[in-house]
Design a protein around this motif. Sequence first.
Motif, short mmCIF file in Angstrom:
data_model
loop_
_atom_site.label_atom_id
_atom_site.label_comp_id
_atom_site.label_asym_id
_atom_site.label_seq_id
_atom_site.Cartn_x
_atom_site.Cartn_y
_atom_site.Cartn_z
N ALA A 138 0.84 -1.19 0.00
CA ALA A 138 0.00 0.00 0.00
C ALA A 138 0.89 1.25 0.00
O ALA A 138 1.66 1.47 0.94
CB ALA A 138 -0.91 0.01 1.22
N PHE A 139 0.78 2.05 -1.05
CA PHE A 139 1.52 3.31 -1.11
C PHE A 139 0.86 4.35 -0.22
O PHE A 139 -0.34 4.29 0.06
CB PHE A 139 1.56 3.83 -2.55
CG PHE A 139 2.52 3.09 -3.45
CD1 PHE A 139 2.57 1.71 -3.45
CD2 PHE A 139 3.34 3.79 -4.31
CE1 PHE A 139 3.44 1.02 -4.29
CE2 PHE A 139 4.21 3.12 -5.16
CZ PHE A 139 4.27 1.73 -5.15
N GLY A 178 -4.22 8.28 4.02
CA GLY A 178 -5.05 7.35 3.27
C GLY A 178 -5.88 6.48 4.21
O GLY A 178 -5.83 6.64 5.44
N ARG A 179 -6.62 5.55 3.64
CA ARG A 179 -7.42 4.64 4.45
C ARG A 179 -7.76 3.40 3.62
O ARG A 179 -8.25 3.50 2.50
CB ARG A 179 -8.73 5.30 4.91
CG ARG A 179 -9.63 4.36 5.73
CD ARG A 179 -10.94 5.04 6.10
NE ARG A 179 -11.88 4.11 6.69
CZ ARG A 179 -11.97 3.84 7.99
NH1 ARG A 179 -11.15 4.43 8.83
NH2 ARG A 179 -12.86 2.98 8.44
N ILE A 180 -7.45 2.25 4.20
CA ILE A 180 -7.77 0.97 3.57
C ILE A 180 -8.65 0.19 4.53
O ILE A 180 -8.32 0.06 5.71
CB ILE A 180 -6.49 0.17 3.25
CG1 ILE A 180 -5.64 0.94 2.25
CG2 ILE A 180 -6.84 -1.21 2.70
CD1 ILE A 180 -4.27 0.34 2.04
N GLU A 181 -9.76 -0.29 4.04
CA GLU A 181 -10.67 -1.06 4.89
C GLU A 181 -10.72 -2.50 4.37
O GLU A 181 -11.00 -2.74 3.20
CB GLU A 181 -12.07 -0.45 4.89
CG GLU A 181 -12.98 -1.06 5.93
CD GLU A 181 -14.21 -0.22 6.20
OE1 GLU A 181 -15.32 -0.76 6.09
OE2 GLU A 181 -14.06 0.98 6.52
N GLN A 182 -10.43 -3.44 5.25
CA GLN A 182 -10.41 -4.85 4.89
C GLN A 182 -11.59 -5.57 5.54
O GLN A 182 -11.86 -5.37 6.73
CB GLN A 182 -9.10 -5.50 5.34
CG GLN A 182 -7.87 -4.93 4.67
CD GLN A 182 -6.60 -5.58 5.18
OE1 GLN A 182 -6.39 -5.73 6.38
NE2 GLN A 182 -5.72 -5.98 4.27
N LEU A 200 -7.45 0.42 8.19
CA LEU A 200 -6.04 0.81 8.29
C LEU A 200 -5.97 2.30 7.97
O LEU A 200 -5.98 2.71 6.81
CB LEU A 200 -5.20 -0.01 7.32
CG LEU A 200 -5.15 -1.51 7.58
CD1 LEU A 200 -4.45 -2.24 6.43
CD2 LEU A 200 -4.46 -1.81 8.90
N ASP A 201 -5.92 3.10 9.02
CA ASP A 201 -5.93 4.56 8.91
C ASP A 201 -4.79 5.11 9.75
O ASP A 201 -4.86 5.08 10.99
CB ASP A 201 -7.27 5.11 9.38
CG ASP A 201 -7.38 6.62 9.24
OD1 ASP A 201 -6.36 7.28 8.97
OD2 ASP A 201 -8.50 7.15 9.40
N PHE A 207 -3.89 2.99 14.95
CA PHE A 207 -2.78 2.66 14.08
C PHE A 207 -1.45 2.64 14.85
O PHE A 207 -0.56 1.85 14.53
CB PHE A 207 -2.71 3.67 12.93
CG PHE A 207 -1.83 3.23 11.79
CD1 PHE A 207 -2.31 2.33 10.84
CD2 PHE A 207 -0.55 3.72 11.65
CE1 PHE A 207 -1.50 1.92 9.78
CE2 PHE A 207 0.26 3.32 10.60
CZ PHE A 207 -0.22 2.42 9.66
N ARG A 208 -1.32 3.53 15.84
CA ARG A 208 -0.08 3.61 16.62
C ARG A 208 -0.20 2.94 17.98
O ARG A 208 0.81 2.55 18.57
CB ARG A 208 0.31 5.07 16.81
CG ARG A 208 0.64 5.81 15.52
CD ARG A 208 1.90 5.30 14.89
NE ARG A 208 2.13 5.88 13.57
CZ ARG A 208 3.08 5.47 12.75
NH1 ARG A 208 3.88 4.47 13.11
NH2 ARG A 208 3.23 6.01 11.57
#
Length: 296
Positions: A138-139, A178-182, A200-201, A207-208
């Motif tokens: 993921a970029f 960005g944001r990726i939702e799985q 994934l944000d 995230f941290r």
Amino acid sequence: MSIAAVSGGPSLPTSGHRFDSERHWAASLALRFANRDEVTRLVQARHQGPLRVQRAFYPEGRTQACHVYVLHPPGGLVSGDALTIRADIEPGAHALLTTPAANKLYKADSQGVAWHQQTTLNVEDGGILEWLPQETIAFDGSKGTQRTHIALQGSARCLGWELMALGRPASQLPYASGRIEQHFRLTLDGKPLWLERQPLDPLHPRFRGRWGQGGATVQATLWAVGVSDAISAIDELRNTLPDNPRWAVTVRHGVLLLRYLGHCRNEAWALCEQAWQLLRPRWIARDAHTPRIWLT
């Protein structure tokens, strides 16, 4: 100048592709594997857009697993892309699906348009599926949704993995926006065995936080359904795989799950490949046979 521009509407290229927030470039692939005279054959391969498969390979012998490589020539997803992959495994068939290279999720465009990827894997009673794609990268700035649904029937068996690398640390380009939702759904005879949703944000505390992603840039999940004596298999994995705190393994509702959370793609890949090699003889009484494409 286009007609739309003259009339005051949004400007569109002569090809008809949109470059605004409504863009949508679809590609699909539908595969079906069937047992014919004790040989698993790829009996259907329908595609639309840039999704293909190479011919079927039988490196383990003609009556063993049918190896197929899923090809996406663009090499990654950009804003507006919508990929749909479906594989159906009929009774008595055994398919191993993989990819020739990493899948890339590129930065969203100036409109912030997301990409979408849907994978549906159906394994009928007595069928066997190995879903072993290479990793996804993921970029920074990538936005999209991944959905995976595995539907098993009766005594169907399935083993697979998903590896995700966030950002490109070697190039000092972390996944900072960005944001990726799985979404992951695994069912047996229509009843859910494993349901999961993960956003994934990088701007979210999860995230941290140590209670969430913990700042990890690489994650992997391996699953297996149909492993006989899963408890013994877990003991073997714990005694054989590298001893470090970045992975763990368990079994719930008949699904063996191995997780990795760390910072090294090579470590995650090696862990999953070694686990597959250890599990396969227990799972289907056959040694693992590394796809040739992984060695090129």
